[in-house]
Every structure is written in C-alpha cells, then in structure tokens.
Scaffold this motif. Sequence first.
Motif, short mmCIF file in Angstrom:
data_model
loop_
_atom_site.label_atom_id
_atom_site.label_comp_id
_atom_site.label_asym_id
_atom_site.label_seq_id
_atom_site.Cartn_x
_atom_site.Cartn_y
_atom_site.Cartn_z
N ALA A 5 7.71 -6.41 -14.71
CA ALA A 5 7.69 -5.94 -13.32
C ALA A 5 8.93 -5.13 -12.99
O ALA A 5 8.87 -4.12 -12.28
CB ALA A 5 7.56 -7.14 -12.38
N ILE A 6 10.09 -5.57 -13.49
CA ILE A 6 11.34 -4.85 -13.23
C ILE A 6 11.30 -3.47 -13.88
O ILE A 6 11.74 -2.47 -13.30
CB ILE A 6 12.54 -5.65 -13.75
N GLU A 7 10.73 -3.38 -15.07
CA GLU A 7 10.65 -2.10 -15.78
C GLU A 7 9.59 -1.18 -15.19
O GLU A 7 9.63 0.04 -15.41
CB GLU A 7 10.34 -2.36 -17.26
N HIS A 8 8.66 -1.74 -14.44
CA HIS A 8 7.56 -0.94 -13.87
C HIS A 8 8.05 -0.11 -12.69
O HIS A 8 8.89 -0.55 -11.91
CB HIS A 8 6.44 -1.87 -13.42
N LYS A 9 7.51 1.08 -12.56
CA LYS A 9 7.83 1.94 -11.42
C LYS A 9 6.68 1.90 -10.42
O LYS A 9 5.57 2.34 -10.72
CB LYS A 9 8.07 3.38 -11.87
N GLY A 10 6.93 1.37 -9.24
CA GLY A 10 5.89 1.22 -8.24
C GLY A 10 5.91 -0.18 -7.66
O GLY A 10 6.86 -0.94 -7.86
N ALA A 11 4.86 -0.53 -6.95
CA ALA A 11 4.76 -1.84 -6.32
C ALA A 11 4.31 -2.88 -7.33
O ALA A 11 3.15 -2.89 -7.75
CB ALA A 11 3.80 -1.79 -5.14
N ALA A 12 5.22 -3.75 -7.75
CA ALA A 12 4.91 -4.82 -8.69
C ALA A 12 4.87 -6.14 -7.94
O ALA A 12 5.84 -6.50 -7.26
CB ALA A 12 5.94 -4.87 -9.82
N PHE A 13 3.76 -6.86 -8.06
CA PHE A 13 3.58 -8.11 -7.32
C PHE A 13 3.30 -9.25 -8.28
O PHE A 13 2.45 -9.14 -9.16
CB PHE A 13 2.42 -7.98 -6.32
N ILE A 14 4.03 -10.36 -8.11
CA ILE A 14 3.82 -11.56 -8.91
C ILE A 14 3.65 -12.76 -7.99
O ILE A 14 4.55 -13.07 -7.20
CB ILE A 14 4.97 -11.84 -9.89
N ASP A 15 2.50 -13.40 -8.07
CA ASP A 15 2.23 -14.63 -7.34
C ASP A 15 2.52 -15.79 -8.28
O ASP A 15 1.90 -15.90 -9.33
CB ASP A 15 0.76 -14.65 -6.88
N ARG A 21 0.81 -1.22 0.00
CA ARG A 21 0.00 0.00 0.00
C ARG A 21 0.84 1.27 0.00
O ARG A 21 0.39 2.32 -0.43
CB ARG A 21 -0.97 -0.01 1.18
N ARG A 22 2.11 1.16 0.43
CA ARG A 22 3.00 2.32 0.42
C ARG A 22 3.68 2.51 -0.93
O ARG A 22 4.44 3.46 -1.11
CB ARG A 22 4.06 2.16 1.51
N ALA A 23 3.42 1.62 -1.87
CA ALA A 23 3.93 1.74 -3.25
C ALA A 23 5.45 1.77 -3.30
O ALA A 23 6.04 2.59 -4.01
CB ALA A 23 3.34 2.98 -3.93
N VAL A 24 6.09 0.89 -2.55
CA VAL A 24 7.54 0.78 -2.62
C VAL A 24 7.93 0.29 -4.02
O VAL A 24 7.34 -0.66 -4.54
CB VAL A 24 8.08 -0.20 -1.56
N ASN A 25 8.90 0.94 -4.63
CA ASN A 25 9.33 0.57 -5.98
C ASN A 25 10.14 -0.72 -5.91
O ASN A 25 11.31 -0.72 -5.54
CB ASN A 25 10.17 1.70 -6.58
N MET A 26 9.50 -1.84 -6.27
CA MET A 26 10.13 -3.14 -6.08
C MET A 26 9.42 -4.17 -6.95
O MET A 26 8.35 -3.93 -7.51
CB MET A 26 9.97 -3.59 -4.62
N VAL A 27 10.02 -5.35 -7.05
CA VAL A 27 9.37 -6.54 -7.60
C VAL A 27 9.22 -7.51 -6.45
O VAL A 27 10.21 -7.99 -5.90
CB VAL A 27 10.19 -7.17 -8.73
N TYR A 28 7.98 -7.78 -6.06
CA TYR A 28 7.69 -8.66 -4.93
C TYR A 28 7.17 -9.98 -5.50
O TYR A 28 6.10 -10.04 -6.09
CB TYR A 28 6.61 -8.01 -4.04
N ILE A 29 7.96 -11.05 -5.34
CA ILE A 29 7.60 -12.36 -5.88
C ILE A 29 7.30 -13.31 -4.73
O ILE A 29 8.12 -13.49 -3.82
CB ILE A 29 8.73 -12.93 -6.75
N VAL A 30 6.12 -13.91 -4.77
CA VAL A 30 5.77 -14.95 -3.81
C VAL A 30 5.82 -16.30 -4.52
O VAL A 30 5.13 -16.52 -5.52
CB VAL A 30 4.37 -14.72 -3.20
N GLU A 31 6.66 -17.20 -4.04
CA GLU A 31 6.77 -18.55 -4.56
C GLU A 31 5.79 -19.42 -3.77
O GLU A 31 6.07 -19.84 -2.66
CB GLU A 31 8.21 -19.03 -4.46
#
Length: 351
Positions: free
Chosen positions: A203-213, A128-138
């Motif tokens: 996701a890497i190219e995106h600016k903002g919180a990118a989430f991949i499940d 919700r804080r929009a950290v610029n990252m790629v967050y991957i959940v395995e």
Amino acid sequence: MTYLAKPKLHHPAMDRNALGFTRRDYEGAISTLCAGCGHDSISASLIQACFELGLPPHRIAKLSGIGCSSKTPTYFLGSSHGFNSVHGRMPSVLTGANLANRDLIYLGVSGDGDSASIGLGQFAHCIRRAVNMVYIVENNGVYGLTKGQFSATADKGSKARRGAVNTDSPIDLVALALQLGASYVARSFSGDKAQLVPLIKGAIEHKGAAFIDVISPCVAFNNNPESTKSFDYVRAHNEAVNMLDVIVGRDEITADYAPGTMIDVAQHDGSILRLRKLEADYDPSDRASAVSYLMRHQAKGDIVTGLLYVDPNARDLHEAHDTVSTPLNELNEAELVPGLSALEKINAGLR
C-alpha cells in the motif's frame, strides 16, 4: 504507562535497514490500550513495514481522528509528523496536507466508528478523489471508548459480550472502497502479521488511494465466541485469496517461493507486488469480480482477506488536477502570485 519512558539505548547487535535505522527507531510511546488489543498488533506491523522499506521517519505523516484506533499513531513512528484531528474528519485534513506537500508519505489511521459512522462521508470523498495515501481502518465492530456499543461495521446477528444482539445491517468498508474507486484494496487480520506487513508495504509503494480494512478484536468488549470480530471467529472463517510479497526495485530475485501460480504486478515506482494465488478463480485486477467474490463469501460467513484489488496504473489527486510537481509549501511568492496577466489568461480560458 505513558509516564514510563522507553530506554534510549539500543542493543548494538540489532538489525539495521538500508538507512542505518533499527526497528526501535520506528517505534513510538508505550501503548495505553488494553493488554492484548489487536490495535497494538497493527502498530507493530506498521513499524515493521516502514523498517523493512527503509523509509526516513521524517518523510512520513500520520493522521487520525478520534477513538481507540486514532490513539495508536502515538505508539508508532515517534519521529514522524503527526496530527490528531476531530472525530471523523481525518480524511479532509489528510487531503489538505497532501495537496500542500505531496512529497510526504501519508498514513491515515481510523476506526470503524471514525470512518463508518460520523466520518462516512469524509471517507467516501477521500477515496473517490484518489488521494495518494494509505488509509487503514482498525475494525473491531464496537465503540471501545464509550464502553462497547455496536458500531456500523458490526455484522447482523453478532452478539456483544453481555448478550445483546446486533439487528442492523453492517457497512462493508471494503466493498464501499471498491465501489468508490480505490485502486488498492485489501483486508487483513491484526493477528496475521505475516499477511498484514506485506499488505502495508504494498500500500505504501502504491500510488493512489490504498485502503486496508484490518479486523482488530476488542479484548474488552467484543472478543466473545458469538462475535464475528473475535480472534477465534476470524481465525476459523478466514478465507485468504492470495499471499503477497513486495519487491522494491527491479533487482534480481533470488528468494525461493512456494510452488503454485504467481502474478507479478509492476507498480509505478518500479516495485513489484508478487501475488501467490490461493484461489484459482480469483483475479485481483477485476473490480467487479472482487465485489462479487466478497458478497458470495460474506453470505457463507467467511471473512475474505488478502489483496482484493489493485490497479497499478492508477492516477492520484495531483495528476487529476495537474498540480505543480513542487510542494505548495516550497513555492515562493512569485510562483504563488504570478500577477494579473496570469489571472486574466485563466479567466479567458473559462469563458
């Protein structure tokens, strides 16, 4: 095994990217996970994505928590920055690192236990804080390190290898990420590299919180036919909403694409996400419709994959707080301690 070192010599004919690196330069240590583990396929996709984008390994920071998934950063990007945090606390450590040095590319690698159980609150606030990252959940639906108990993402009615039935309702991290405001949301399958690699690149190219499940079957405890996280189940129930290509920059596009409807989504850095629509009624720019689409197909037992939502104009944490463009770790003493007059001005503005 960990005591076996990878060969240092590279075949001279190996492909090289724009920086002159080979794919081997993005690898890490030899994996100690179970043979056939879906997590290793995700590591291979991350390696391929970073190689194809031509990223300098030393400009990448990979952070993780605790669990089988959180061991995987050891197995990719061996020349990158790495930090293995405590259970469920990866998001806050990543947020702090991002605030200190905004110039790095941040990869947060977690699992369904690490993010959907002990770290659920951390996951929610980081998104919700929009950290610029790629967050991957395995996501394998079990606690592999503690011998296969159901995790919070296990589907109700799913059976474990020894016959136990899950009676609890699952936490859908994709739906939660959409509700929390993630500006790039996707789901994929570890066994579908053709889909997963471009999703990671986007996701890497995106600016903002990118989430991949990423559904990633556990071959030791949760790959039986009655499990909804098994290889066979996901292959049989995979409902892909689109196919994704990532085009870096705005050079002339010469590649041929399959016939059908396409959508070009321009990102802040000039890269383009090209979506080939497989579902005529699906709009990846409509957050509410994405949630509704997920719920409809979930009721039918389908697993929706692809780029589910993207906002190309999203702001990240630094923009929201108007931080300086220079990373904090590069500021000198005069900039960090501007003096009493600056403090008085700030205090006056708060009165």
